[in-house]
Design a protein around this motif. Structure first.
Motif, mmCIF file in Angstrom:
data_model
loop_
_atom_site.group_PDB
_atom_site.id
_atom_site.type_symbol
_atom_site.label_atom_id
_atom_site.label_comp_id
_atom_site.label_asym_id
_atom_site.label_seq_id
_atom_site.Cartn_x
_atom_site.Cartn_y
_atom_site.Cartn_z
ATOM 1 N N THR A 32 0.612 -51.860 -36.693
ATOM 2 C CA THR A 32 -0.173 -51.191 -35.660
ATOM 3 C C THR A 32 -1.211 -50.338 -36.374
ATOM 4 O O THR A 32 -0.905 -49.284 -36.913
ATOM 5 C CB THR A 32 0.719 -50.320 -34.761
ATOM 6 N N TYR A 79 -4.142 -52.502 -28.603
ATOM 7 C CA TYR A 79 -3.125 -51.755 -27.856
ATOM 8 C C TYR A 79 -3.695 -50.384 -27.511
ATOM 9 O O TYR A 79 -4.212 -49.664 -28.373
ATOM 10 C CB TYR A 79 -1.851 -51.599 -28.676
ATOM 11 N N SER A 81 -2.653 -46.773 -25.799
ATOM 12 C CA SER A 81 -1.511 -45.967 -25.358
ATOM 13 C C SER A 81 -1.937 -45.003 -24.249
ATOM 14 O O SER A 81 -3.123 -44.695 -24.083
ATOM 15 C CB SER A 81 -0.928 -45.174 -26.527
ATOM 16 N N ILE A 89 -3.093 -54.498 -33.163
ATOM 17 C CA ILE A 89 -1.798 -55.068 -33.565
ATOM 18 C C ILE A 89 -2.064 -56.326 -34.396
ATOM 19 O O ILE A 89 -2.749 -57.250 -33.945
ATOM 20 C CB ILE A 89 -0.930 -55.433 -32.347
#
Length: 430
Positions: A32, A79, A81, A89
């Motif tokens: 990540t 990704y 959040s 990723i």
């Protein structure tokens, strides 16, 4: 196995808002890759673009008032959040993923460009073995890694200077090989090779399970039952610890026996191990076929040591030879066909000066080769004075003749070579 990479303190470039950093990632991990430590709520975002310049350049973007898109053909993805982090990723990271990753962000209060220089590292895969070719015994230690590993030796004697070399393969991995000559009668049970620790990557790695290692080639006739001998070294069963046959052919399997454990056989055909009273450990392969070609490894451990023997097994098939005559356009053609492995070579014996035969070859799904040779006969020539011959193949078959030619209803072979429409090609009279 995953890794979350946080953005460290940035080194600002001369251009305001542009930052860069370096990341070193272990091969095989899922990563990540965090864009930056700056957290931006989605409600304040305009767009974010990941620009990836590795073995294959691509980009991934999200825009608050437009459709998201990606041009990456692998499994890289973005990704986002709930806390306002924007990450990339990268699953199953490999050396080909090395490169420059740029995160371009624009939001209501401003924007920034983050450039991440991503490199790969691979933990050492360490192996070792013994070699003895009628002279001194050498211990060999080999480490495959990235960056190149450093190897040293631990012994209970004063060792000679080992010989070490390194190489780099097409995938970017380094192989370091170290060869150490052992003193006469020295026990390899008191021998360890070590890969030195690499800061921030791996700890020191030892290897001390040394066995003699050998390899050879075997060529086996299709249809025979084979007794594949592990090695010429004879070991009484009372001295044995285990024997494992590892079979890598059309279907991988293994067969093992151990003095203190249950025997195993994962092979679904009729392969089996044979142990003789003389101390031979062989593999029986009944009705050997082309699909049984492959690498067969015999791994033996006994009280006084051990060895690993790898046998590269190939198949050969004796030629099946047939012949016939075909008639087209008033001309006679002799056809000779051989099916074998490896591909056969056909020539002709006649009592006249022959035209040049037409020959081709093909390979079927089973791995057998078919060679077809077509010869035009002079007018009124007797087929009784005609022989086609499969040339000898060293160590496999002797020269094979065929001379019982008869007419066959089909004329498809001769047509294939000599007839393409209203006109015969290369057909001459006597």
């Amino acid at each position: 196995m995953g890794r979350h990479i946080k953005a460290p303190n940035m080194t600002e470039s001369k251009e305001a808002g542009a930052r860069s950093r370096n990341e070193s990632i272990e091969v095989g991990t899922t990563v990540t890759l965090l864009c930056t430590n700056v957290k931006i709520p989605w409600s304040k975002m305009f767009y974010l673009i990941w620009k990836i310049n590795s073995h294959k350049s691509c980009r991934i973007s999200v825009v608050t008032n437009d459709t998201s898109f990606t041009t990456c053909e692998d499994e890289k993805k973005m990704y986002i959040s709930t806390a306002g982090d924007y990450s990339l990723i990268i699953p199953d990271f490999s050396i080909k993923d090395e490169g420059i990753y740029t995160c371009d962000v624009s939001y209501r209060a401003g924007g920034y460009v983050e450039t991440i220089h991503v490199s790969a590292w691979a933990r050492p895969n360490l192996t070792g073995w013994l070699e003895d070719e009628g002279g001194p015994t050498f211990a060999v230690c080999e480490a495959q890694s990235k960056p190149a590993a450093s190897i040293y030796w631990k012994t209970q004697w004063n060792p000679s200077e080992p010989k070490t070399n390194s190489s780099k393969n097409a995938s970017g991995l380094f192989t370091v090989t170290s060869r150490l000559q052992l003193p006469q009668n020295a026990s390899h049970n008191n021998l360890t090779c070590m890969v030195s620790a690499s800061p921030h990557k791996w700890k020191e790695i030892p290897f001390n399970s040394f066995k003699f290692k050998g390899s050879r080639n075997e060529s086996i006739e299709v249809g025979t039952t084979v007794t594949l001998l592990c090695t010429n070294v004879k070991i009484p069963w009372s001295e044995m610890i285990y024997v494992i046959w590892k079979i890598n052919s059309h279907k991988n399997c293994w067969i093992s026996v151990a003095t203190n454990d249950t025997s195993f056989n994962t092979c679904e055909d009729e392969k089996k191990m044979y142990i003789s009273t003389a101390g031979d450990y062989s593999l029986i392969i009944p009705d050997f076929s082309i699909k049984d070609e492959g690498n067969y490894t015999c791994d033996v451990s006994y009280r006084a040591g051990g060895y690993v023997e790898t046998i590269h097994v190939s198949a050969w098939a004796r030629p099946s030879l047939t012949g016939w005559l075909e008639d087209i356009g008033g001309h006679t053609f002799a056809i000779c066909e051989a099916q074998s492995k490896p591909v056969a070579s056909i020539y002709w014996k006649t009592q006249w000066n022959t035209s040049e035969p037409k020959t081709n070859s093909s390979k079927d799904a089973s791995g057998l080769f078919t060679v077809t040779s077509c010869l035009q006969l002079p007018q009124n020539a007797s087929r009784n004075n005609l022989t086609c011959v499969v040339s000898a193949s060293p160590h496999k078959w002797k020269e094979i003749p065929f001379n019982t030619f008869k007419y066959k209803a089909s004329d498809k072979v001769a047509k294939h070579y000599y007839y393409t429409g209203p006109t015969l090609l290369n057909v001459r009279g006597p």
